[in-house]
Scaffold this motif. Structure first.
Motif, PDB file in Angstrom:
ATOM      1  N   ASP A 265      21.343  82.372  14.078  1.00 32.76           N
ATOM      2  CA  ASP A 265      21.077  81.232  14.958  1.00 32.76           C
ATOM      3  C   ASP A 265      21.575  81.477  16.381  1.00 32.76           C
ATOM      4  N   SER A 266      22.748  82.060  16.496  1.00 29.91           N
ATOM      5  CA  SER A 266      23.337  82.263  17.830  1.00 29.91           C
ATOM      6  C   SER A 266      22.886  83.571  18.457  1.00 29.91           C
ATOM      7  N   ALA A 267      23.302  84.691  17.861  1.00 22.49           N
ATOM      8  CA  ALA A 267      23.104  85.997  18.498  1.00 22.49           C
ATOM      9  C   ALA A 267      21.651  86.457  18.481  1.00 22.49           C
ATOM     10  N   PHE A 268      21.001  86.390  17.320  1.00 19.35           N
ATOM     11  CA  PHE A 268      19.633  86.898  17.241  1.00 19.35           C
ATOM     12  C   PHE A 268      18.673  86.081  18.091  1.00 19.35           C
ATOM     13  N   ASN A 269      18.736  84.765  17.985  1.00 24.66           N
ATOM     14  CA  ASN A 269      17.835  83.935  18.794  1.00 24.66           C
ATOM     15  C   ASN A 269      18.095  84.098  20.282  1.00 24.66           C
ATOM     16  N   ALA A 270      19.371  84.280  20.650  1.00 29.26           N
ATOM     17  CA  ALA A 270      19.678  84.531  22.059  1.00 29.26           C
ATOM     18  C   ALA A 270      19.149  85.891  22.489  1.00 29.26           C
ATOM     19  N   TRP A 271      19.235  86.885  21.613  1.00 28.99           N
ATOM     20  CA  TRP A 271      18.701  88.220  21.910  1.00 28.99           C
ATOM     21  C   TRP A 271      17.190  88.151  22.126  1.00 28.99           C
ATOM     22  N   VAL A 272      16.501  87.378  21.293  1.00 30.78           N
ATOM     23  CA  VAL A 272      15.054  87.219  21.454  1.00 30.78           C
ATOM     24  C   VAL A 272      14.733  86.586  22.811  1.00 30.78           C
ATOM     25  N   THR A 273      15.516  85.590  23.186  1.00 30.67           N
ATOM     26  CA  THR A 273      15.330  84.968  24.503  1.00 30.67           C
ATOM     27  C   THR A 273      15.564  85.990  25.619  1.00 30.67           C
ATOM     28  N   ASP A 274      16.565  86.854  25.420  1.00 29.01           N
ATOM     29  CA  ASP A 274      16.885  87.870  26.430  1.00 29.01           C
ATOM     30  C   ASP A 274      15.741  88.863  26.642  1.00 29.01           C
ATOM     31  N   ILE A 275      15.056  89.251  25.564  1.00 27.19           N
ATOM     32  CA  ILE A 275      14.058  90.325  25.676  1.00 27.19           C
ATOM     33  C   ILE A 275      12.650  89.815  25.947  1.00 27.19           C
ATOM     34  N   THR A 276      12.441  88.511  25.875  1.00 31.98           N
ATOM     35  CA  THR A 276      11.097  87.975  26.063  1.00 31.98           C
ATOM     36  C   THR A 276      10.943  87.329  27.438  1.00 31.98           C
ATOM     37  N   THR A 277       9.701  87.124  27.799  1.00 30.15           N
ATOM     38  CA  THR A 277       9.337  86.462  29.043  1.00 30.15           C
ATOM     39  C   THR A 277       8.426  85.283  28.697  1.00 30.15           C
ATOM     40  N   PRO A 278       8.095  84.431  29.666  1.00 29.83           N
ATOM     41  CA  PRO A 278       7.154  83.345  29.369  1.00 29.83           C
ATOM     42  C   PRO A 278       5.815  83.841  28.821  1.00 29.83           C
ATOM     43  N   THR A 279       5.466  85.104  29.103  1.00 26.75           N
ATOM     44  CA  THR A 279       4.219  85.667  28.592  1.00 26.75           C
ATOM     45  C   THR A 279       4.338  86.089  27.136  1.00 26.75           C
ATOM     46  N   THR A 280       5.435  86.720  26.795  1.00 27.74           N
ATOM     47  CA  THR A 280       5.589  87.259  25.436  1.00 27.74           C
ATOM     48  C   THR A 280       6.203  86.268  24.449  1.00 27.74           C
ATOM     49  N   ARG A 281       6.870  85.260  24.947  1.00 30.32           N
ATOM     50  CA  ARG A 281       7.587  84.353  24.044  1.00 30.32           C
ATOM     51  C   ARG A 281       6.661  83.608  23.081  1.00 30.32           C
ATOM     52  N   PRO A 282       5.499  83.112  23.510  1.00 31.27           N
ATOM     53  CA  PRO A 282       4.616  82.441  22.544  1.00 31.27           C
ATOM     54  C   PRO A 282       4.177  83.357  21.406  1.00 31.27           C
ATOM     55  N   LYS A 283       3.972  84.642  21.704  1.00 34.61           N
ATOM     56  CA  LYS A 283       3.584  85.587  20.650  1.00 34.61           C
ATOM     57  C   LYS A 283       4.718  85.757  19.646  1.00 34.61           C
ATOM     58  N   VAL A 284       5.926  85.819  20.151  1.00 37.04           N
ATOM     59  CA  VAL A 284       7.083  85.976  19.271  1.00 37.04           C
ATOM     60  C   VAL A 284       7.260  84.722  18.416  1.00 37.04           C
ATOM     61  N   GLU A 285       7.071  83.547  19.006  1.00 35.87           N
ATOM     62  CA  GLU A 285       7.201  82.305  18.241  1.00 35.87           C
ATOM     63  C   GLU A 285       6.154  82.236  17.134  1.00 35.87           C
ATOM     64  N   THR A 286       4.941  82.723  17.414  1.00 29.00           N
ATOM     65  CA  THR A 286       3.897  82.771  16.387  1.00 29.00           C
ATOM     66  C   THR A 286       4.306  83.707  15.259  1.00 29.00           C
ATOM     67  N   ALA A 287       4.864  84.857  15.638  1.00 27.07           N
ATOM     68  CA  ALA A 287       5.342  85.804  14.623  1.00 27.07           C
ATOM     69  C   ALA A 287       6.444  85.190  13.783  1.00 27.07           C
ATOM     70  N   PHE A 288       7.325  84.429  14.418  1.00 29.22           N
ATOM     71  CA  PHE A 288       8.402  83.754  13.687  1.00 29.22           C
ATOM     72  C   PHE A 288       7.827  82.844  12.596  1.00 29.22           C
ATOM     73  N   THR A 289       6.786  82.104  12.936  1.00 30.00           N
ATOM     74  CA  THR A 289       6.191  81.169  11.980  1.00 30.00           C
ATOM     75  C   THR A 289       5.604  81.913  10.787  1.00 30.00           C
ATOM     76  N   ILE A 290       4.853  82.978  11.076  1.00 27.90           N
ATOM     77  CA  ILE A 290       4.207  83.736  10.002  1.00 27.90           C
ATOM     78  C   ILE A 290       5.253  84.410   9.114  1.00 27.90           C
ATOM     79  N   VAL A 291       6.201  85.081   9.745  1.00 29.03           N
ATOM     80  CA  VAL A 291       7.234  85.790   8.989  1.00 29.03           C
ATOM     81  C   VAL A 291       8.093  84.801   8.197  1.00 29.03           C
TER      82      VAL A 291
END
Length: 228
Positions: free
Chosen positions: A155-181
């Motif tokens: 909840d803390s480190a991994f989600n913050a890491w995802v925020t660190d490596i993504t941009t407004p362009t890539t974040r929606p794709k990552v959120e979609t992957a989160f849902t599927i996975v």
């Protein structure tokens, strides 16, 4: 010399995608395991074969499950705020994620060894009500410890890491992957967990295998995770 450069970070590297899917999948397995089967473990294993006198001398199963859920929820909220801030200060997500997943998996695997027989031997107990009380609280406290490790690493480190490596362009794709996975993780836990709940697979094996899987993901992260 004043050319406008195309913004970088419009794509995630394959390594980052691998880590995103791996830790989302394994974290989802661990959380679904806790949310769906710790209560059945408490009811089917800890309270199994307990006498009416023993249950009367301690809390009933419904109260025990209610306390476990509420204390776990409080632990998750407090841990996320404190450890999230701590990982920001340390500027090191990798250690929190990797070591956290290793400990998270180890604690999950230990759940299968929480039995009335083991607790009675450890604390040298003979009274049935006392044995049951100690065992129930052992499960509740271990659930809080597991929640602490999960909230710290996922909840803390991994989600913050995802925020660190993504941009407004890539974040929606990552959120979609989160849902599927996330649905895949739920399916895995339900498939294996139904066998444990039916008695076809011992809870010790169920928790042990999935705990080992979580710990292995943490080991992998030591080599694959990169600080942004």
């Amino acid at each position: 010399q004043n050319k406008i450069k195309k913004p970088s970070g419009d794509k995630l590297s394959l390594l980052n995608w691998f880590n995103v899917c791996l830790f989302c999948l394994i974290g989802g397995i661990a959380w679904n395991l806790e949310n769906m089967y710790f209560n059945t473990f408490l009811y089917n294993e800890v309270y199994a074969n307990a006498s009416r006198e023993a249950i009367a001398g301690t809390m009933d199963p419904t109260t025990a499950i209610s306390r476990m859920v509420s204390l776990s929820a409080v632990t998750a909220v407090v841990t996320t705020f404190i450890m999230g801030t701590f990982s920001d200060r340390m500027k090191n997500r990798k250690i929190f994620i990797s070591i956290g997943y290793i400990l998270w998996g180890g604690i999950t695997a230990l759940f299968g060894f929480i039995t009335k027989e083991n607790i009675a031997e450890i604390f040298n107990l003979s009274d049935a009500a006392q044995i049951l009380t100690y065992t129930v609280w052992a499960v509740i406290i271990m659930d809080m410890v597991m929640t602490f490790m999960g909230s710290t690493s996922n909840d803390s480190a991994f989600n913050a890491w995802v925020t660190d490596i993504t941009t407004p362009t890539t974040r929606p794709k990552v959120e979609t992957a989160f849902t599927i996975v996330g649905f895949v993780a739920m399916g895995i836990v339900m498939g294996v967990g139904s066998a444990a709940q039916a008695g076809a697979v011992a809870y010790k094996i169920f928790f042990g295998l999935l705990g080992l899987l979580v710990a292995c993901a943490g080991v992998v992260g030591l080599f694959t995770l990169k600080e942004p």
